[in-house]
Design a protein around this motif. Structure first.
Motif, mmCIF file in Angstrom:
data_model
loop_
_atom_site.group_PDB
_atom_site.id
_atom_site.type_symbol
_atom_site.label_atom_id
_atom_site.label_comp_id
_atom_site.label_asym_id
_atom_site.label_seq_id
_atom_site.Cartn_x
_atom_site.Cartn_y
_atom_site.Cartn_z
ATOM 1 N N GLY A 115 -37.983 -26.139 21.393
ATOM 2 C CA GLY A 115 -37.395 -24.901 20.906
ATOM 3 C C GLY A 115 -37.957 -23.640 21.517
ATOM 4 N N SER A 116 -38.948 -23.758 22.398
ATOM 5 C CA SER A 116 -39.543 -22.551 22.973
ATOM 6 C C SER A 116 -38.708 -22.063 24.148
ATOM 7 N N ILE A 117 -38.962 -20.821 24.566
ATOM 8 C CA ILE A 117 -38.305 -20.287 25.761
ATOM 9 C C ILE A 117 -39.233 -20.384 26.962
ATOM 10 N N THR A 118 -40.269 -21.199 26.818
ATOM 11 C CA THR A 118 -41.228 -21.418 27.907
ATOM 12 C C THR A 118 -41.346 -22.918 28.174
ATOM 13 N N PRO A 119 -40.279 -23.516 28.709
ATOM 14 C CA PRO A 119 -40.304 -24.966 28.951
ATOM 15 C C PRO A 119 -41.240 -25.341 30.086
ATOM 16 N N GLY A 120 -41.371 -26.648 30.315
ATOM 17 C CA GLY A 120 -42.342 -27.157 31.274
ATOM 18 C C GLY A 120 -42.063 -26.815 32.707
ATOM 19 N N HIS A 121 -40.839 -26.453 33.036
ATOM 20 C CA HIS A 121 -40.484 -25.891 34.338
ATOM 21 C C HIS A 121 -39.472 -24.784 34.074
ATOM 22 N N PRO A 122 -39.377 -23.792 34.954
ATOM 23 C CA PRO A 122 -38.496 -22.652 34.677
ATOM 24 C C PRO A 122 -37.028 -23.068 34.562
ATOM 25 N N GLU A 123 -36.351 -22.567 33.548
ATOM 26 C CA GLU A 123 -34.932 -22.828 33.352
ATOM 27 C C GLU A 123 -34.216 -21.501 33.127
ATOM 28 N N ASN A 124 -33.222 -21.244 33.944
ATOM 29 C CA ASN A 124 -32.529 -19.961 33.861
ATOM 30 C C ASN A 124 -31.783 -19.780 32.550
ATOM 31 N N THR A 125 -31.443 -20.878 31.879
ATOM 32 C CA THR A 125 -30.700 -20.774 30.621
ATOM 33 C C THR A 125 -31.618 -20.551 29.424
ATOM 34 N N HIS A 126 -32.932 -20.614 29.638
ATOM 35 C CA HIS A 126 -33.867 -20.511 28.517
ATOM 36 C C HIS A 126 -34.628 -19.192 28.462
ATOM 37 N N THR A 127 -34.989 -18.662 29.615
ATOM 38 C CA THR A 127 -36.003 -17.613 29.657
ATOM 39 C C THR A 127 -35.472 -16.359 30.336
ATOM 40 N N PRO A 128 -35.484 -15.208 29.656
ATOM 41 C CA PRO A 128 -35.052 -13.963 30.296
ATOM 42 C C PRO A 128 -35.887 -13.667 31.528
ATOM 43 N N GLY A 129 -35.228 -13.400 32.639
ATOM 44 C CA GLY A 129 -35.934 -13.077 33.866
ATOM 45 C C GLY A 129 -36.086 -14.235 34.824
ATOM 46 N N VAL A 130 -35.810 -15.456 34.373
ATOM 47 C CA VAL A 130 -35.830 -16.614 35.277
ATOM 48 C C VAL A 130 -34.467 -16.714 35.940
ATOM 49 N N GLU A 131 -34.436 -16.623 37.259
ATOM 50 C CA GLU A 131 -33.176 -16.576 37.994
ATOM 51 C C GLU A 131 -32.548 -17.952 38.186
#
Length: 693
Positions: A115-131
């Motif tokens: 449920g976090s927005i800081t998954p184990g690898h960057p995901e653009n659908t989860h975290t603001p600012g991840v492209e």
């Protein structure tokens, strides 16, 4: 040419460190290091080493060079940042927090948790600012090439004298693993050919991989390889402590506008840890004792965690405010642009809002059974070119197969270094990079990218296609030569397992049209599907236009093509096998067996329909037989018996290959007759679980 910014290269664990830069800069850098280490330690999972070594690089990028507005991560002219070595994402999350994005300290504390927005690898659908979603190594650098292509094209399309609306850079950090994966070589080769001067890559050259020192398996001269690709390369031999040298390298790279740049930054993995410079700090937390010692060494209280000193927060707060002003200034420029170029501004805004024009379907053809039989690869070309005329956001190309898969855009010329306004991309024989570059173009926004090859070679770009689905990117995978019907090229080129594979992928829609009308409908579905990829499969051989076919009904996934009252059996087929099922139904009718014909251009879409509609199409209690010149995996959901491929194909003329494997009208009719005549217990033994409504 390569040049070096030389400094001492002795192993940092055995020397006194000599730093350049201000006290505030180092306070910021060491904050990044401790934040990343705390993030991994709290999760008891992750990779602290690369973030600790890359902290100076990250600070310089986010504090000095990158233009962004954390209050609007979607600002179109922002610089793009890609972390290709996505396992180091504790670094990216720390930077997003410091830079003012909606990533809080609590989010860092919930790193790698459900449920976090800081998954184990960057995901653009989860975290603001991840492209872009990264993790599979090499994907990120290839995505970055796509981002740079999109920026280059958009600038050529919309910039006008006095109005440089689009001038952003793409910055990407990558590691040894990215270099070792073949996709990075494909992507870098194309980037060098295209002269993408807006692309700056920073190589985290820490000489360590999971197994140990990279010399175990990786001893090539990376700089020489990239120079051969046509890149500008720079060496920074002490990227741990000499931020003056790092700054000079990035400044130098920005001045080179006719080719991409690679900065080879010599870093120390796990800088500050007792295990620095070793594989032991690559993929495991530091441990409480080592973390405490590292904090002491870096000037922090070992008893405290997730500390952002006031002066660091204030410094990044100023940078965030500057970013808001950058966007405000850009919007003021756009207002002036709108006054000077109203039509261009309106088109720009339409595409920025991901809106389709009202008349985007104009000119799409319709077909009747009287029209000449044509391969759907030819039909797709006709439809694609109509759509490209109506939708200037369509860009893409093929993996050196344009004469075979008929993907060229007649309304435009090639996208090349000298002609950046061109919309047709010559990807060369680089399927893996092609798919990932398509993801980068989609991630940039403003575009609908398509990538094309033979369907069997979707396997070459499958890792990227899977990430298209995971990332919710609208990428059109145009796949021709879609079955054993390609004939003479034989089993090396004949896809057997690709339809089951693409249908199995979540958030991906696979479409295999039977004729011209369904080809039109398949493209309409793919274009209207704004948040996910579509795999469009087309034949090499000619197929007839069928009585009852419908462009509109493609969106239902499957529909009754031809029917008989009180039918005894339902033949459900896709693509070129629909016309074979029609032939079989005629033969069965002469024998008193009534067959309903169901065309199923997309089982994915049919799965999404209400149960009542699916029961309407596949009448409960009536035997269903599927007909598809592909692997039968997955058909048990809807059919009692599958006429399909249970082996590889064979080389020969298409009619002979189809006949060898039972795909003629008479052969299908015979198979259906035999199955219907079998005892009930044998018929039901073919199906473990019937279709579940």
């Amino acid at each position: 040419m390569s040049h070096s910014i030389e400094h001492t290269d002795t192993h940092v664990a055995k020397r006194a460190r000599t730093r350049s830069g201000s006290d505030l800069e180092w306070r910021c850098i060491n904050t990044i290091r401790t934040l990343a280490a705390d993030t991994v330690q709290r999760a008891n999972s992750g990779h602290p080493g690369a973030p600790m070594g890359l902290a100076p690089t990250a600070h310089l990028l986010w504090a000095e060079f990158m233009r962004y507005n954390p209050t609007n991560p979607a600002w179109i002219n922002r610089d793009r940042f890609v972390l290709s070595n996505g396992h180091a994402c504790a670094l990216q999350y720390s930077m997003l927090h410091l830079a003012g994005y909606q990533v809080t300290l609590e989010d860092l504390k919930h790193f790698r948790q459900i449920g976090s927005i800081t998954p184990g690898h960057p995901e653009n659908t989860h975290t603001p600012g991840v492209e872009v979603t990264t993790g599979p190594l090499g994907q990120g650098i290839a995505n970055a090439v796509g981002l740079a292509i999109a920026q280059t094209h958009l600038a050529a399309e919309f910039n006008r004298p006095g109005f440089e609306l689009i001038n952003n850079h793409t910055y990407v950090i990558l590691g040894d693993g990215c270099h070792m994966e073949g996709i990075s070589g494909e992507a870098a080769s194309l980037a060098g050919h295209l002269g993408l001067g807006n692309l700056i890559a920073i190589y985290d050259d820490n000489k360590i991989s999971i197994d140990g020192e990279t010399e175990l398996a990786f001893t090539e001269d990376v700089a020489k390889r990239f120079e051969a690709y046509g890149w500008h390369t720079i060496h920074v031999s002490d990227a741990d402590d000499d931020i003056v040298a790092l700054r000079a390298a990035i400044e130098s790279a920005k001045k080179v506008t006719d080719r991409p740049s690679l900065i080879l930054a010599r870093t120390t993995i796990g800088y500050g840890s007792e295990k620095e410079g070793t594989e032991k700090v690559h993929g495991a937390p530091l441990g409480d004792k080592d973390l405490a010692a590292a904090k002491t060494r870096l000037g922090f209280d070992p008893a405290q965690s997730f500390v952002v000193p006031a002066e660091v927060a204030a410094h990044y707060g100023q940078i965030a405010a500057q970013g808001q002003q950058l966007e405000a200034d850009w919007r003021a420029q756009f207002d002036a642009y709108r006054a000077a170029h109203p039509a261009l501004a309106a088109e720009f805004e339409r595409r920025a809002n991901n809106e389709l024009p009202a008349d985007w379907k104009k000119g799409l053809p319709t077909f009747t059974p009287k029209d000449k039989a044509v391969a759907t690869r030819q039909l797709h070309s006709d439809v694609l070119n109509v759509l490209a005329n109506n939708l200037p956001e369509i860009v893409g190309g093929s993996a050196d197969l344009a004469p075979s898969n008929l993907t060229e855009l007649k309304c435009s010329h090639d996208f090349q270094k000298a002609t950046p306004e061109g919309r047709y991309i010559r990807f060369g024989v680089r399927e893996h990079a092609m798919g990932a570059i398509g993801n980068g173009i989609a991630a940039y926004g403003m575009y609908i990218p398509y990538v094309a090859t033979f369907f069997n070679f979707l396997s070459y770009c499958w890792p990227a296609a899977r990430l298209s689905a995971l990332s919710h990117f609208r990428v059109l995978y145009v796949m021709t030569h879609d079955s054993i019907g390609l004939g003479e090229d034989g089993p090396t080129h004949q896809p057997i397992e690709m339809l089951p594979l693409s249908r199995a992928c979540p958030d991906m829609v696979t479409l295999r049209p039977a004729d011209g009308n369904e080809t039109v409908g398949s493209y309409v579905v793919a274009i209207e599907r704004k948040h996910g990829p579509a795999v469009l499969c087309f034949t090499r051989h000619a197929v007839p236009h069928l009585e009852g076919s419908s462009a509109e009904k493609v969106a239902l996934g499957a529909y009754v093509l031809q029917d008989q009252a009180n039918h005894d059996v339902i033949l459900i087929a896709t693509g070129s096998e629909v016309s074979i099922a029609v032939e079989a139904a005629r033969t069965l009718a002469n024998e008193g067996i009534k067959a309903r014909i169901v065309s199923a251009p997309s089982l994915d879409l049919f799965d999404q329909q209400p149960a009542a509609y699916r029961c309407e199409v596949l009448t409960p209690g009536v035997t269903v037989v599927s007909v598809e010149a592909s692997g039968v995996t997955g058909w048990t959901r809807y059919s009692h018996f599958s006429i399909g491929m249970r082996s590889f194909g064979a080389s020969g003329p298409v009619k002979d290959v189809f006949a060898k494997f039972g795909f003629t009208g008479d052969q299908v009719a015979a198979s259906v007759r035999t199955f219907l005549g079998a005892p009930a217990e044998r018929r039901h033994a073919h199906l473990a679980v019937h279709y579940d409504y």
